[in-house]
Design a protein around this motif. Structure first.
Motif, PDB file in Angstrom:
ATOM      1  N   ASP A 137      60.386  74.229  71.072  1.00 53.61           N
ATOM      2  CA  ASP A 137      60.447  75.034  69.727  1.00 53.61           C
ATOM      3  C   ASP A 137      59.264  74.854  68.669  1.00 53.61           C
ATOM      4  O   ASP A 137      59.448  74.620  67.672  1.00 53.61           O
ATOM      5  CB  ASP A 137      61.814  74.607  69.006  1.00 53.61           C
ATOM      6  N   ASP A 138      58.175  74.446  69.592  1.00 55.67           N
ATOM      7  CA  ASP A 138      56.824  74.306  68.692  1.00 55.67           C
ATOM      8  C   ASP A 138      55.538  74.847  69.671  1.00 55.67           C
ATOM      9  O   ASP A 138      55.817  75.076  70.698  1.00 55.67           O
ATOM     10  CB  ASP A 138      56.834  72.874  68.323  1.00 55.67           C
ATOM     11  N   ILE A 139      54.736  75.109  68.844  1.00 56.99           N
ATOM     12  CA  ILE A 139      53.432  75.482  69.361  1.00 56.99           C
ATOM     13  C   ILE A 139      52.296  74.422  69.138  1.00 56.99           C
ATOM     14  O   ILE A 139      52.057  74.088  67.879  1.00 56.99           O
ATOM     15  CB  ILE A 139      52.814  77.081  69.276  1.00 56.99           C
ATOM     16  N   ASP A 140      51.477  74.105  70.064  1.00 58.84           N
ATOM     17  CA  ASP A 140      50.278  73.011  69.659  1.00 58.84           C
ATOM     18  C   ASP A 140      49.011  73.666  69.965  1.00 58.84           C
ATOM     19  O   ASP A 140      48.687  74.259  71.329  1.00 58.84           O
ATOM     20  CB  ASP A 140      50.343  71.949  70.489  1.00 58.84           C
ATOM     21  N   PHE A 144      56.559  80.225  76.650  1.00 57.94           N
ATOM     22  CA  PHE A 144      57.093  78.921  76.111  1.00 57.94           C
ATOM     23  C   PHE A 144      58.021  78.212  77.166  1.00 57.94           C
ATOM     24  O   PHE A 144      58.514  78.804  78.016  1.00 57.94           O
ATOM     25  CB  PHE A 144      58.218  79.277  75.149  1.00 57.94           C
ATOM     26  N   ILE A 145      58.037  76.916  77.423  1.00 59.79           N
ATOM     27  CA  ILE A 145      58.856  76.188  77.962  1.00 59.79           C
ATOM     28  C   ILE A 145      60.157  76.387  77.327  1.00 59.79           C
ATOM     29  O   ILE A 145      60.159  76.660  76.182  1.00 59.79           O
ATOM     30  CB  ILE A 145      58.500  74.735  77.959  1.00 59.79           C
ATOM     31  N   ILE A 198      66.875  79.147  69.148  1.00 56.18           N
ATOM     32  CA  ILE A 198      65.399  78.759  69.477  1.00 56.18           C
ATOM     33  C   ILE A 198      64.476  80.065  69.696  1.00 56.18           C
ATOM     34  O   ILE A 198      63.438  80.072  69.301  1.00 56.18           O
ATOM     35  CB  ILE A 198      65.559  78.018  70.710  1.00 56.18           C
ATOM     36  N   ARG A 199      65.217  81.077  70.204  1.00 57.41           N
ATOM     37  CA  ARG A 199      64.474  82.143  70.487  1.00 57.41           C
ATOM     38  C   ARG A 199      63.911  82.718  69.099  1.00 57.41           C
ATOM     39  O   ARG A 199      62.633  83.310  69.090  1.00 57.41           O
ATOM     40  CB  ARG A 199      65.193  83.065  71.277  1.00 57.41           C
ATOM     41  N   SER A 200      64.483  82.938  68.201  1.00 57.05           N
ATOM     42  CA  SER A 200      63.910  83.700  66.924  1.00 57.05           C
ATOM     43  C   SER A 200      62.871  82.682  66.164  1.00 57.05           C
ATOM     44  O   SER A 200      61.845  83.129  65.770  1.00 57.05           O
ATOM     45  CB  SER A 200      65.339  83.501  65.853  1.00 57.05           C
TER      46      SER A 200
END
Length: 268
Positions: A52-55, A47-48, A6-8
């Protein structure tokens, strides 16, 4: 839980956000951190942890301007993909993706691209309750048709569950449905309406345009990016008590079908 690091992935999409922020500032475009990304900025200063996404979201005039100039304004390897730039695009909102990576979100939705951030247009919404129900009901209908057109009709087998997707393919083309969705989205001018919405949220996402305010700086990881000015009103209307961390079984991830952070989808 996801079977990838997830971090990558977060670092890759954070770099996309940083580039979009720089592009928008350079060209005078408004954008806002949106949805769970706005929660992340307020609750976690980034990030929460499991996200694993950004909006982000953009007022329609800015959204359309970025689409019109994305090829000249976005540096490689970043690209904006949407129905306006790709006849095979399966969604009613855009993504800005890293073309040096490869991602297949779902096996039954075989659109191949790169890791991305979602970019939602913010459009005007009608004032009356009945007009809202009718208008957003039409949008939800065509959004569902769009999904069924692109989905593998035999996802659940060759029985009755395949009949509706197959019927949709006889009644509609992808372009017809995308054009219909676009006409619904822009029916009410962002600039002229007092109410606006990210239509992906449905009619419950309608808000006063003043809630958005001026794009406001927030810390996100080690960066400074822009979000909703009156974030408490926005997040409370959307999520209720957004400062409460949900229990483990409600911490959602995409669990992408295929992900390669080091290989371009152009060379699939």
């Amino acid at each position: 839980m996801a079977n990838y690091n997830i971090r990558s992935l977060q670092i890759k999409i954070l770099d996309i956000l940083t580039t979009v922020d720089e592009t928008c500032r350079q060209h005078g475009l408004r954008y806002y951190l949106w949805a769970g990304t706005m929660i992340g900025a307020i609750r976690h200063k980034g990030f929460i942890p499991w996200d694993d996404d950004i909006d982000i979201a953009m007022p329609r005039p800015d959204y359309d301007r970025l689409i019109a100039h994305c090829h000249e304004w976005l540096p490689q390897p970043y690209e904006m993909v949407c129905a306006e730039t790709d006849d095979n695009y399966p969604l009613p909102f855009a993504k800005i993706q890293d073309a040096s990576t490869t991602l297949i979100e779902r096996m039954h939705l075989k659109y191949v691209g790169g890791v991305y951030i979602d970019v939602f247009p913010i459009d005007g919404a009608p004032d009356g309750w009945w007009q809202q129900k009718w208008h957003f009901g039409r949008y939800e209908y065509y959004k569902r048709v769009l999904y069924l057109l692109y989905r593998d009709p035999y996802k659940h087998g060759h029985g009755p569950s395949s009949w509706v997707p197959l019927l949709c393919r006889k009644l509609y083309t992808l372009k017809e449905v995308q054009d219909k969705l676009h006409s619904i989205l822009v029916r009410y001018s962002y600039d002229e309406q007092t109410l606006v919405a990210d239509y992906d949220d449905g009619s419950h996402g309608i808000m006063q345009k003043t809630v958005l305010g001026t794009p406001t700086p927030y810390t996100f990881e080690d960066r400074t990016v822009l979000g909703v000015e009156h974030y408490d009103t926005y997040l409370t209307n959307k999520y209720g008590d957004y400062m409460v961390i949900p229990p483990h079984d409600e911490q959602r991830q995409h669990n992408f079908h295929y992900l390669d952070l080091n290989k371009s989808y152009h060379h699939k």
